[in-house]
Design a protein around this motif. Structure first.
Motif, PDB file in Angstrom:
ATOM      1  N   GLN A 104       3.735  -2.206   1.890  1.00  4.43           N
ATOM      2  CA  GLN A 104       2.987  -1.118   1.114  1.00  4.43           C
ATOM      3  C   GLN A 104       1.863  -0.272   2.091  1.00  4.43           C
ATOM      4  OE1 GLN A 104       1.067  -2.145  -2.504  1.00  4.43           O
ATOM      5  NE2 GLN A 104       2.869  -2.835  -3.528  1.00  4.43           N
ATOM      6  N   GLN A 105       1.239  -1.031   2.911  1.00  4.23           N
ATOM      7  CA  GLN A 105       0.374  -0.379   3.816  1.00  4.23           C
ATOM      8  C   GLN A 105       1.174   0.662   4.803  1.00  4.23           C
ATOM      9  OE1 GLN A 105      -2.895   0.154   3.990  1.00  4.23           O
ATOM     10  NE2 GLN A 105      -3.017  -1.002   2.312  1.00  4.23           N
ATOM     11  N   LYS A 106       2.468   0.353   5.394  1.00  2.00           N
ATOM     12  CA  LYS A 106       3.203   1.011   6.239  1.00  2.00           C
ATOM     13  C   LYS A 106       3.547   2.131   5.412  1.00  2.00           C
ATOM     14  CE  LYS A 106       3.916  -0.888  10.249  1.00  2.00           C
ATOM     15  NZ  LYS A 106       3.967  -0.176  11.478  1.00  2.00           N
ATOM     16  N   ILE A 107       3.936   2.086   4.188  1.00  2.00           N
ATOM     17  CA  ILE A 107       4.607   2.871   3.345  1.00  2.00           C
ATOM     18  C   ILE A 107       3.399   4.216   3.249  1.00  2.00           C
ATOM     19  CG2 ILE A 107       5.368   3.829   1.232  1.00  2.00           C
ATOM     20  CD1 ILE A 107       6.974   0.942   1.059  1.00  2.00           C
ATOM     21  N   ILE A 108       2.385   3.750   2.934  1.00  2.00           N
ATOM     22  CA  ILE A 108       1.107   4.580   2.626  1.00  2.00           C
ATOM     23  C   ILE A 108       0.919   5.336   3.896  1.00  2.00           C
ATOM     24  CG2 ILE A 108      -1.449   4.721   1.949  1.00  2.00           C
ATOM     25  CD1 ILE A 108       0.040   4.128  -0.605  1.00  2.00           C
ATOM     26  N   ASN A 109       0.555   4.516   5.230  1.00  2.00           N
ATOM     27  CA  ASN A 109       0.154   4.945   6.132  1.00  2.00           C
ATOM     28  C   ASN A 109       1.359   5.992   7.061  1.00  2.00           C
ATOM     29  OD1 ASN A 109      -2.154   3.915   5.760  1.00  2.00           O
ATOM     30  ND2 ASN A 109      -1.766   2.212   7.051  1.00  2.00           N
ATOM     31  N   GLU A 110       2.287   5.576   7.020  1.00  2.00           N
ATOM     32  CA  GLU A 110       3.589   6.077   7.887  1.00  2.00           C
ATOM     33  C   GLU A 110       4.646   6.617   7.044  1.00  2.00           C
ATOM     34  OE1 GLU A 110       4.320   3.727  11.116  1.00  2.00           O
ATOM     35  OE2 GLU A 110       2.442   2.690  10.922  1.00  2.00           O
ATOM     36  N   GLY A 111       4.665   6.547   5.885  1.00  2.00           N
ATOM     37  CA  GLY A 111       5.792   7.271   5.175  1.00  2.00           C
ATOM     38  C   GLY A 111       5.542   8.573   4.978  1.00  2.00           C
ATOM     39  N   THR A 112       6.511   9.390   4.748  1.00  2.00           N
ATOM     40  CA  THR A 112       6.303  10.859   4.201  1.00  2.00           C
ATOM     41  C   THR A 112       7.312  11.063   2.976  1.00  2.00           C
ATOM     42  OG1 THR A 112       6.338  11.263   6.675  1.00  2.00           O
ATOM     43  CG2 THR A 112       6.479  13.074   5.059  1.00  2.00           C
ATOM     44  N   VAL A 113       6.719  11.672   1.924  1.00  2.00           N
ATOM     45  CA  VAL A 113       7.185  11.895   0.687  1.00  2.00           C
ATOM     46  C   VAL A 113       7.952  13.285   0.972  1.00  2.00           C
ATOM     47  CG1 VAL A 113       7.187  12.361  -1.799  1.00  2.00           C
ATOM     48  CG2 VAL A 113       5.453  10.660  -0.648  1.00  2.00           C
ATOM     49  N   LEU A 114       9.294  13.275   0.970  1.00  2.00           N
ATOM     50  CA  LEU A 114       9.989  14.508   1.087  1.00  2.00           C
ATOM     51  C   LEU A 114      10.130  15.289  -0.036  1.00  2.00           C
ATOM     52  CD1 LEU A 114      13.104  13.804   3.557  1.00  2.00           C
ATOM     53  CD2 LEU A 114      10.560  14.594   4.179  1.00  2.00           C
ATOM     54  N   SER A 115      10.371  14.589  -1.124  1.00  2.00           N
ATOM     55  CA  SER A 115      10.502  15.316  -2.506  1.00  2.00           C
ATOM     56  C   SER A 115      10.181  14.525  -3.633  1.00  2.00           C
ATOM     57  CB  SER A 115      11.999  15.757  -2.710  1.00  2.00           C
ATOM     58  OG  SER A 115      12.763  14.515  -2.892  1.00  2.00           O
ATOM     59  N   ASP A 116      10.236  14.931  -4.737  1.00  2.00           N
ATOM     60  CA  ASP A 116       9.927  13.678  -5.805  1.00  2.00           C
ATOM     61  C   ASP A 116      10.845  12.426  -5.931  1.00  2.00           C
ATOM     62  OD1 ASP A 116       7.908  15.245  -6.628  1.00  2.00           O
ATOM     63  OD2 ASP A 116       8.754  16.037  -8.512  1.00  2.00           O
ATOM     64  N   HIS A 117      12.021  12.625  -5.067  1.00  2.00           N
ATOM     65  CA  HIS A 117      12.974  11.464  -5.141  1.00  2.00           C
ATOM     66  C   HIS A 117      12.964  10.870  -3.849  1.00  2.00           C
ATOM     67  CE1 HIS A 117      13.872  13.547  -8.865  1.00  2.00           C
ATOM     68  NE2 HIS A 117      14.200  12.427  -9.452  1.00  2.00           N
ATOM     69  N   VAL A 118      12.707  11.532  -2.684  1.00  2.00           N
ATOM     70  CA  VAL A 118      13.008  11.044  -1.441  1.00  2.00           C
ATOM     71  C   VAL A 118      11.860  10.666  -0.761  1.00  2.00           C
ATOM     72  CG1 VAL A 118      14.473  11.386   0.711  1.00  2.00           C
ATOM     73  CG2 VAL A 118      15.387  12.233  -1.323  1.00  2.00           C
ATOM     74  N   LEU A 119      11.853   9.422  -0.133  1.00  2.00           N
ATOM     75  CA  LEU A 119      10.712   8.897   0.806  1.00  2.00           C
ATOM     76  C   LEU A 119      11.378   8.608   2.230  1.00  2.00           C
ATOM     77  CD1 LEU A 119       7.855   7.717   1.109  1.00  2.00           C
ATOM     78  CD2 LEU A 119       8.825   5.420   0.707  1.00  2.00           C
ATOM     79  N   LYS A 120      10.804   9.335   3.214  1.00  2.00           N
ATOM     80  CA  LYS A 120      11.209   9.105   4.783  1.00  2.00           C
ATOM     81  C   LYS A 120      10.315   8.307   5.420  1.00  2.00           C
ATOM     82  CE  LYS A 120      11.558  12.319   8.777  1.00  2.00           C
ATOM     83  NZ  LYS A 120      11.572  13.324   9.127  1.00  2.00           N
ATOM     84  N   VAL A 121      11.074   7.124   5.979  1.00  2.00           N
ATOM     85  CA  VAL A 121      10.421   6.004   6.634  1.00  2.00           C
ATOM     86  C   VAL A 121      10.945   5.740   7.776  1.00  2.00           C
ATOM     87  CG1 VAL A 121       9.515   4.718   4.501  1.00  2.00           C
ATOM     88  CG2 VAL A 121      11.937   4.100   5.400  1.00  2.00           C
ATOM     89  N   ASP A 122      11.202   7.135   8.577  1.00  2.00           N
ATOM     90  CA  ASP A 122      11.593   6.733  10.001  1.00  2.00           C
ATOM     91  C   ASP A 122      10.798   6.260  11.093  1.00  2.00           C
ATOM     92  OD1 ASP A 122      10.195   9.192  10.128  1.00  2.00           O
ATOM     93  OD2 ASP A 122      11.757  10.196  11.298  1.00  2.00           O
TER      94      ASP A 122
END
Ligand code: 5GP
Length: 196
Positions: A5-23
């Motif tokens: 969860q921390q990784k998603i918050i700190n390093e994820g990017t919300v691309l749209s209301d449906h897509v999360l970028k976790v590259d």
């Protein structure tokens, strides 16, 4: 899983209301230490399911699938999306509609790696509409084997896949469950459960 969860918050990017970028840690660059923890958590959740093989799909399922297989002490197989010159005979094939690419394509596994006696754990990086996991489950069925469970790194609970797979009777375990990506903000199911 707090670390995820921390990784998603700190390093994820919300691309749209449906897509999360976790590259930054899963889909392009991969955080090995996080993958070790992901593998341990999958192994813990499926430790009593007598898993004999892990089945995933290239390419983003391979890292979490491999670590889960390592912890469970079983082989990992990844379904191929592209036709390969070396993958020609005795293929088990399923058709999958890709959520991110919006196109339907075949995925294949060589028959020789799945036995009717296998108890298979399906692993994937994301769960959206459930089509990738369902395609993998179809391949397991074609082999005459059993899907013992489905492990997902990030489930987007606001899409239909989780409901679809659980309605079909599959044991689905997701390490992070996202309730919403609206307004560019990640809200986890667990956060809402705490608030209630
Ligand atoms: P489904 O088959 O459940 O509709 O979608 C799952 C597949 O689509 C996963 O294998 C994953 O590669 C891709 N996917 C779905 N949603 C997302 C997302 O929000 N971000 C990324 N990076 N991939 C996604």
């Amino acid at each position: 899983m707090q670390l995820l969860q921390q990784k998603i918050i700190n390093e994820g990017t919300v691309l749209s209301d449906h897509v999360l970028k976790v590259d930054a840690f899963l889909n392009h660059q991969i955080d090995p230490q996080l993958m070790v923890e992901v593998g341990k958590e999958f192994a813990r959740r499926f430790q009593n399911d007598r898993i004999t093989k892990v089945l995933t799909i290239e390419s983003s399922g391979i890292a979490p699938g491999l670590m889960a297989a390592l912890e469970l002490g079983v082989p990992v197989i990844f379904a191929r999306k592209r036709k390969s010159l070396t993958l020609v005979n005795d293929l088990l094939t399923a058709s999958v509609h890709s959520f991110t690419k919006n196109e339907t394509s075949d995925i294949s596994v060589s028959q020789k790696f799945l036995e009717p006696t296998d108890n298979v754990l399906i692993i994937d990086d994301f769960l959206a509409n459930g089509q990738a996991a369902l395609g993998l489950a179809n391949i397991v069925e074609l082999a005459g084997a059993k899907t013992a469970g489905i492990g997902i790194v990030i489930e987007k609970s606001f899409q239909d896949g989780g409901l679809l797979l659980r309605d079909k009777g599959f044991k689905v375990e997701s390490l992070a469950r996202i309730q919403s990506l609206q307004g560019g903000k990640v809200t986890f199911v667990e956060d809402l459960e705490v608030v209630r």
